[in-house]
Design a protein around this motif. Structure first.
Motif, PDB file in Angstrom:
ATOM      1  N   TYR A 190      57.565  12.480  21.089  1.00 28.61           N
ATOM      2  CA  TYR A 190      58.105  13.549  21.940  1.00 28.61           C
ATOM      3  C   TYR A 190      58.980  14.527  21.154  1.00 28.61           C
ATOM      4  O   TYR A 190      59.826  14.123  20.376  1.00 28.61           O
ATOM      5  N   ALA A 192      61.138  18.308  21.644  1.00 27.52           N
ATOM      6  CA  ALA A 192      61.678  19.212  22.676  1.00 27.52           C
ATOM      7  C   ALA A 192      61.082  20.608  22.511  1.00 27.52           C
ATOM      8  O   ALA A 192      61.446  21.353  21.608  1.00 27.52           O
ATOM      9  N   THR A 196      57.268  20.052  26.886  1.00 30.39           N
ATOM     10  CA  THR A 196      57.929  18.845  27.398  1.00 30.39           C
ATOM     11  C   THR A 196      59.184  19.184  28.208  1.00 30.39           C
ATOM     12  O   THR A 196      59.950  18.288  28.571  1.00 30.39           O
ATOM     13  N   LYS A 197      59.370  20.493  28.492  1.00 34.69           N
ATOM     14  CA  LYS A 197      60.603  20.957  29.159  1.00 34.69           C
ATOM     15  C   LYS A 197      60.840  20.205  30.479  1.00 34.69           C
ATOM     16  O   LYS A 197      61.930  19.686  30.725  1.00 34.69           O
ATOM     17  N   MET A 200      61.835  16.638  29.996  1.00 32.04           N
ATOM     18  CA  MET A 200      63.200  16.547  29.458  1.00 32.04           C
ATOM     19  C   MET A 200      64.241  16.810  30.553  1.00 32.04           C
ATOM     20  O   MET A 200      65.389  16.379  30.451  1.00 32.04           O
ATOM     21  N   GLU A 201      63.835  17.567  31.573  1.00 33.07           N
ATOM     22  CA  GLU A 201      64.788  17.879  32.645  1.00 33.07           C
ATOM     23  C   GLU A 201      64.888  16.743  33.669  1.00 33.07           C
ATOM     24  O   GLU A 201      65.783  16.728  34.495  1.00 33.07           O
ATOM     25  N   GLU A 203      65.971  13.326  34.184  1.00 29.52           N
ATOM     26  CA  GLU A 203      66.850  12.391  33.458  1.00 29.52           C
ATOM     27  C   GLU A 203      66.262  10.985  33.366  1.00 29.52           C
ATOM     28  O   GLU A 203      66.327  10.342  32.318  1.00 29.52           O
ATOM     29  N   LYS A 206      63.380  11.007  30.921  1.00 25.52           N
ATOM     30  CA  LYS A 206      63.920  11.224  29.575  1.00 25.52           C
ATOM     31  C   LYS A 206      64.479   9.902  29.011  1.00 25.52           C
ATOM     32  O   LYS A 206      64.183   9.528  27.868  1.00 25.52           O
ATOM     33  N   ARG A 217      65.756   9.220  19.627  1.00 24.62           N
ATOM     34  CA  ARG A 217      65.923  10.655  19.873  1.00 24.62           C
ATOM     35  C   ARG A 217      64.553  11.312  19.835  1.00 24.62           C
ATOM     36  O   ARG A 217      63.589  10.732  19.346  1.00 24.62           O
ATOM     37  N   PHE A 218      64.507  12.545  20.358  1.00 28.53           N
ATOM     38  CA  PHE A 218      63.281  13.330  20.268  1.00 28.53           C
ATOM     39  C   PHE A 218      63.282  14.074  18.932  1.00 28.53           C
ATOM     40  O   PHE A 218      64.336  14.270  18.325  1.00 28.53           O
TER      41      PHE A 218
END
Ligand SMILES: NC(=O)c1ccc[n+]([C@@H]2O[C@H](COP(=O)([O-])OP(=O)(O)OC[C@H]3O[C@@H](n4cnc5c(N)ncnc54)[C@H](OP(=O)(O)O)[C@@H]3O)[C@@H](O)[C@H]2O)c1
Length: 253
Positions: A190, A192, A196-197, A200-201, A203, A206, A217-218
Motif C-alpha cells: 500500500y 498513499a 488508495t485515498k 486511507m480515510e 480508519e 487503514k 507503515r505505507f
C-alpha cells in the motif's frame, strides 16, 4: 564506483504510463534523476504538462503527448512521436492502473462494466504498450503490478485478476523476448496516492492494512520508484521474468 554506474540511465529514453501523478510520476522523475530522457503518458493534460516540466527541471528531455493506454491509436501515436523526436524508447514502464468503485465488492456485487474497464487499463493496456514498444528497440520493460498480483485481496476481484495477469505476462514476455529484452515487475504494497485515498480515510481499514504490514507503515511513491529504476537499469542486467515485492513485508506472512 562501477556499481553505481550500473544504475546510470544516461542516454536512455523511457516511456512511463500513468505518470500524471502518484507512483508513475515518482518513477518518471526518478528515471530523469538517473539520467534518462522520460516521456510521461496519461490522460490528464494539465498534470501531465506539469510532470513534463518537472522532468525537464531534472535535466531530462521530455515531450507532452496525452495518451489513453486503452486506445490503440493513442498508443501508436505516442510511440511514433517518441521514436521520431527522441529515438525509439529503451525503457517502458507500464504503470497506468485503476481500481474503480464499481469493480469493488464481493463477486456478485462487482459491475461487469467495472470488471472490463479494470482489465482493459491494467492488463490489456500494459500488453498493448509492451507489444508496440517491442517493435522498436526497447531493452527493458517494468510492469507495476501489486501484492494483488501475488496473493488474493478480498473485495478486489477485477484488480487482483488484472495484476495476476500482469505478473503472468511479465514471465511469458521475458521468455519470448530473451535475450534482447528484459521484462520484470514490481509488486507494491500500500502506497498513499489518489488510488488508495478512500481506503486511507477509513480508519478501521487503514489500521487493518497496517497490521498486515510488517514495516508498520505505507510506502512513499519514491520507495516504489527506486526499485523500478534498478530493474530498468544495467544494475539488473541478469534479472528477467522476476516480480519484486516492494510491500513492507506484506507477502512475507
Ligand atoms: N497506491 C497503491 O497502494 C498501489 C499498490 C500497488 C500497486 N499500485 C499500482 O501502481 C500504479 C499506480 O498507482 P497510483 O497509486 O499511483 O494510482 P493513481 O494515483 O490513481 O495514478 C494512476 C495513474 O494512471 C493513469 N491512468 C489511469 N487510467 C489511464 C488510462 N486509461 N490511460 C493512461 N493512463 C491512465 C492516471 O492518469 P490519468 O487519470 O491522467 O489518465 C494516473 O497517472 C497502478 O498500476 C496501481 O495499480 C498502486
Amino acid at each position: 564506483m562501477a556499481v553505481l554506474d550500473a544504475f546510470d540511465c544516461s542516454g536512455r529514453t523511457a516511456v512511463v504510463t500513468g505518470a500524471s501523478r502518484g507512483i508513475g510520476r515518482a518513477i518518471a522523475l526518478s528515471l530523469a534523476e538517473a539520467g534518462a530522457d522520460v516521456v510521461p503518458a496519461a490522460r490528464s493534460e494539465e498534470s501531465l504538462e506539469t510532470v513534463v516540466g518537472e522532468i525537464e527541471d531534472r535535466g531530462g528531455d521530455s515531450l507532452f503527448q496525452p495518451t489513453d493506454v486503452t486506445d490503440e491509436a493513442d498508443v501508436e501515436t505516442l510511440f511514433e512521436r517518441v521514436g521520431e523526436e527522441m529515438g525509439s524508447p529503451d525503457v517502458l514502464v507500464n504503470n497506468a492502473g485503476i481500481n474503480p468503485g464499481d469493480a469493488l465488492g464481493t463477486p456478485e456485487a462487482v459491475a461487469m462494466e467495472g470488471y472490463d474497464r479494470t482489465l482493459d487499463v491494467n492488463l490489456r493496456g500494459a500488453f498493448l504498450c509492451a507489444r508496440i514498444a517491442g517493435e522498436g528497440s526497447v531493452e527493458s520493460v517494468v510492469n507495476v503490478a501489486s501484492v494483488g498480483g501475488l496473493v488474493g485481496l478480498p473485495r478486489q476481484h477485477p484488480y487482483v485478476a488484472s495484476k495476476h495477469g500482469l505478473v503472468g505476462i511479465t514471465k511469458s514476455m521475458a521468455i519470448d523476448w530473451a535475450p534482447e529484452v528484459r521484462v520484470n515487475a514490481v509488486a507494491p504494497g500500500y502506497v498513499a496516492t489518489e488510488l488508495t485515498k478512500e481506503a486511507m480515510e477509513n480508519e478501521g481499514l487503514k489500521e487493518s492494512l497496517l497490521s498486515r504490514t510488517p514495516l508498520e507503515r505505507f510506502a512513499d511513491p519514491e520507495e516504489i520508484a527506486a526499485p523500478v529504476v534498478f530493474l530498468a537499469s544495467d544494475a539488473a542486467s541478469y534479472v528477467t521474468g522476476a516480480c519484486l515485492g516492494v510491500d513492507g513485508g506484506w507477502t512475507a506472512r
